[in-house]
Scaffold this motif. Structure first.
Motif, mmCIF file in Angstrom:
data_model
loop_
_atom_site.group_PDB
_atom_site.id
_atom_site.type_symbol
_atom_site.label_atom_id
_atom_site.label_comp_id
_atom_site.label_asym_id
_atom_site.label_seq_id
_atom_site.Cartn_x
_atom_site.Cartn_y
_atom_site.Cartn_z
ATOM 1 N N ARG A 1 22.151 0.746 54.544
ATOM 2 C CA ARG A 1 22.768 0.031 53.428
ATOM 3 C C ARG A 1 22.103 0.405 52.100
ATOM 4 N NH1 ARG A 1 27.657 -2.208 54.885
ATOM 5 N NH2 ARG A 1 27.456 -3.722 56.575
ATOM 6 N N TYR A 2 20.784 0.529 52.120
ATOM 7 C CA TYR A 2 20.073 0.911 50.896
ATOM 8 C C TYR A 2 20.558 2.286 50.415
ATOM 9 C CZ TYR A 2 16.181 1.806 47.676
ATOM 10 O OH TYR A 2 15.420 2.080 46.560
ATOM 11 N N LEU A 3 20.680 3.213 51.331
ATOM 12 C CA LEU A 3 21.140 4.560 50.992
ATOM 13 C C LEU A 3 22.577 4.544 50.480
ATOM 14 C CD1 LEU A 3 19.605 6.300 54.119
ATOM 15 C CD2 LEU A 3 18.779 6.515 51.753
ATOM 16 N N ALA A 4 23.424 3.743 51.111
ATOM 17 C CA ALA A 4 24.808 3.629 50.646
ATOM 18 C C ALA A 4 24.851 3.021 49.249
ATOM 19 C CB ALA A 4 25.615 2.779 51.625
ATOM 20 N N GLY A 5 23.911 2.100 48.975
ATOM 21 C CA GLY A 5 23.843 1.502 47.647
ATOM 22 C C GLY A 5 23.545 2.540 46.576
ATOM 23 N N ILE A 6 22.702 3.512 46.910
ATOM 24 C CA ILE A 6 22.415 4.594 45.957
ATOM 25 C C ILE A 6 23.706 5.348 45.627
ATOM 26 C CG2 ILE A 6 21.237 6.804 45.668
ATOM 27 C CD1 ILE A 6 18.924 5.643 47.341
ATOM 28 N N LYS B 1 27.932 16.989 44.749
ATOM 29 C CA LYS B 1 26.855 17.524 45.593
ATOM 30 C C LYS B 1 25.503 16.932 45.222
ATOM 31 C CE LYS B 1 28.357 20.389 48.745
ATOM 32 N NZ LYS B 1 28.079 20.146 50.170
ATOM 33 N N ALA B 2 25.280 16.731 43.925
ATOM 34 C CA ALA B 2 23.990 16.186 43.491
ATOM 35 C C ALA B 2 23.754 14.798 44.064
ATOM 36 C CB ALA B 2 23.933 16.149 41.962
ATOM 37 N N VAL B 3 24.809 13.979 44.128
ATOM 38 C CA VAL B 3 24.685 12.629 44.700
ATOM 39 C C VAL B 3 24.446 12.717 46.204
ATOM 40 C CG1 VAL B 3 25.875 10.435 45.090
ATOM 41 C CG2 VAL B 3 26.088 11.597 42.878
ATOM 42 N N GLN B 4 25.175 13.584 46.874
ATOM 43 C CA GLN B 4 24.964 13.766 48.305
ATOM 44 C C GLN B 4 23.520 14.162 48.607
ATOM 45 O OE1 GLN B 4 27.919 16.167 50.362
ATOM 46 N NE2 GLN B 4 29.463 15.752 48.798
ATOM 47 N N GLN B 5 23.019 15.120 47.825
ATOM 48 C CA GLN B 5 21.659 15.595 48.047
ATOM 49 C C GLN B 5 20.630 14.507 47.774
ATOM 50 O OE1 GLN B 5 21.651 19.012 45.470
ATOM 51 N NE2 GLN B 5 22.704 20.330 46.946
ATOM 52 N N GLU B 6 20.904 13.677 46.768
ATOM 53 C CA GLU B 6 19.986 12.572 46.461
ATOM 54 C C GLU B 6 19.934 11.571 47.620
ATOM 55 O OE1 GLU B 6 19.179 9.284 42.916
ATOM 56 O OE2 GLU B 6 21.194 10.128 43.165
ATOM 57 N N VAL B 7 21.090 11.206 48.129
ATOM 58 C CA VAL B 7 21.145 10.245 49.236
ATOM 59 C C VAL B 7 20.447 10.810 50.471
ATOM 60 C CG1 VAL B 7 22.692 9.035 50.826
ATOM 61 C CG2 VAL B 7 23.222 9.106 48.374
ATOM 62 N N LEU B 8 20.709 12.061 50.792
ATOM 63 C CA LEU B 8 20.098 12.670 51.972
ATOM 64 C C LEU B 8 18.586 12.826 51.803
ATOM 65 C CD1 LEU B 8 22.800 15.358 52.855
ATOM 66 C CD2 LEU B 8 22.405 13.137 53.968
ATOM 67 N N ALA B 9 18.141 13.081 50.589
ATOM 68 C CA ALA B 9 16.703 13.175 50.339
ATOM 69 C C ALA B 9 16.036 11.822 50.549
ATOM 70 C CB ALA B 9 16.447 13.683 48.923
ATOM 71 N N ARG B 10 16.687 10.754 50.077
ATOM 72 C CA ARG B 10 16.116 9.416 50.275
ATOM 73 C C ARG B 10 16.149 9.032 51.765
ATOM 74 N NH1 ARG B 10 15.712 10.816 45.861
ATOM 75 N NH2 ARG B 10 13.957 11.716 46.974
#
Length: 366
Positions: A142-147, A302-311
């Motif tokens: 949920r935290y990651l989805a919130g990002i 892509k930048a948002v995807q990469q941010e979520v996956l990094a977190r």
């Protein structure tokens, strides 16, 4: 003469012993382990029950003829659940999975009468020698989805369709809000309580009401795909939960928080087969592979995807904890400090969560 008769008798006895079916040299095959699953809703294409059904199929795929699995779907919590669980035990199932919070007490009641049967109370919290519990740290996803929601929203308003105000649901709402506000401090989350786990018309109506309140992205903690379908219909964005729901909402889905039960279910079935099963409690998350965020929609940069996956990698590595106050105190939406700066909630505090974080519009009935 007597000698010959005696010899013939011995020969006849030896022949009977070694060539009769009772003394066959081919060992009898072991009967498969019978495993039962109880589902709180019908099996649909996506959702809570779908993920547990995928878990059951994973057991079949991994263990083959060693197991024989069965399931009963659309079983109401309470008396119906007790009846179904008892029937499964009476039918010879030696391992029974009961994946719904409201199945906990019926499971415990039946388990007392079947001490030789192993029970797995999924989302329950009470253990006995033959009842184990397991749950997933849904709040990490949920935290990651919130990002993702915080990066994608244009109105700074997210909606949240919620079943009941139990700790698991509150954890999800709070983690989602904290994730969203970690990248968008102006964001707020509006909650609608349904007091139902599975009611597609009510879920849809709640989502539509949230869209009418300026929400341009919605999350949910209910059992169907109705919220996703509503977002698709209205041209809004949504967070899929339980399963990847791009088939239902190809344009609306921005990310999915999925639950992966196959590994745990297979591990527990193997433990029964080899005699090592023990009662216990597991609360696994991203690190254990039980929670995964991905399945991004086409609108997500892509930048948002990469941010979520990094977190997500940070959570797996223990570098990020959703309920840790890093820069400042975390307050609830009534102004009380619930996590002091520099502190982190422990598991007991998370499991007893009974507040909504600052930024959430809604109340918890105490």
């Amino acid at each position: 003469m007597y000698k010959n008769l005696a010899g013939r008798a011995v020969l006849a006895w030896v022949t009977a012993c070694f060539f009769s079916p009772a003394f066959s040299q081919t060992p009898a095959p072991h009967a498969p382990l019978k495993i039962g699953f109880v589902y709180v809703t019908p099996v649909t294409d996506a959702g809570w029950v779908r993920q547990h059904e995928e878990g059951r199929k994973a057991v079949d795929a991994a263990l083959g003829a060693k197991v024989k699995t069965t399931f009963v779907e659309n079983v109401a919590e309470g008396a119906d659940a007790e009846r179904v669980i008892r029937d499964l035990a009476q039918q010879g199932n030696k391992l029974i999975f009961t994946p719904s919070f409201g199945y906990m007490e019926p499971t415990l009641k039946v388990a007392r009468d079947f001490p030789d049967v192993k029970f797995e109370s999924i989302t329950g919290y009470k253990q006995t020698p033959n009842v184990a519990t397991a749950n997933a740290r849904y709040y990490e996803g949920r935290y990651l989805a919130g990002i993702a929601a915080g990066r994608m929203t244009k109105t700074n308003v997210a909606g949240y369709v919620a079943g009941f105000p139990i700790p698991e649901v509150l954890q999800g709402i709070n983690a989602f809000t904290l994730g969203m506000r970690s990248v968008n401090p102006n964001a707020k989350v509006v909650v609608v309580w349904l007091n139902e786990w599975f009611d597609p018309p009510k879920e849809r109506d709640a989502a539509m009401a949230l869209f009418n309140q300026n929400a341009d992205v919605v999350a949910f903690h209910t059992g169907s795909t109705a919220v996703m379908a509503a977002a698709q219909e209205r041209g809004k964005m949504a967070i899929a939960y339980h399963s990847d729901m791009r088939k239902i909402a190809p344009d609306a889905q921005i990310v999915a928080v999925t639950h992966q039960w196959g590994g745990y279910y297979t591990q527990r079935a193997k433990a029964v087969l080899d005699g090592t099963w023990k009662s216990g409690n597991l609360w696994g998350g991203v690190k254990e592979g039980m929670i995964r965020v991905g399945d991004f929609g086409t609108k997500v940069p892509k930048a948002v995807q990469q941010e979520v996956l990094a977190r997500q990698q940070d959570i797996a590595a223990g570098k990020l904890q959703p309920f840790r106050a890093v820069a400042a105190d975390v307050r609830d939406n009534e102004g009380r400090v619930v996590i002091a700066k520099g502190a982190q909630l422990n598991d007991e505090q998370i499991l007893k969560m009974n507040w909504l974080v600052e930024g959430v519009q809604g109340r918890v009935t105490r």
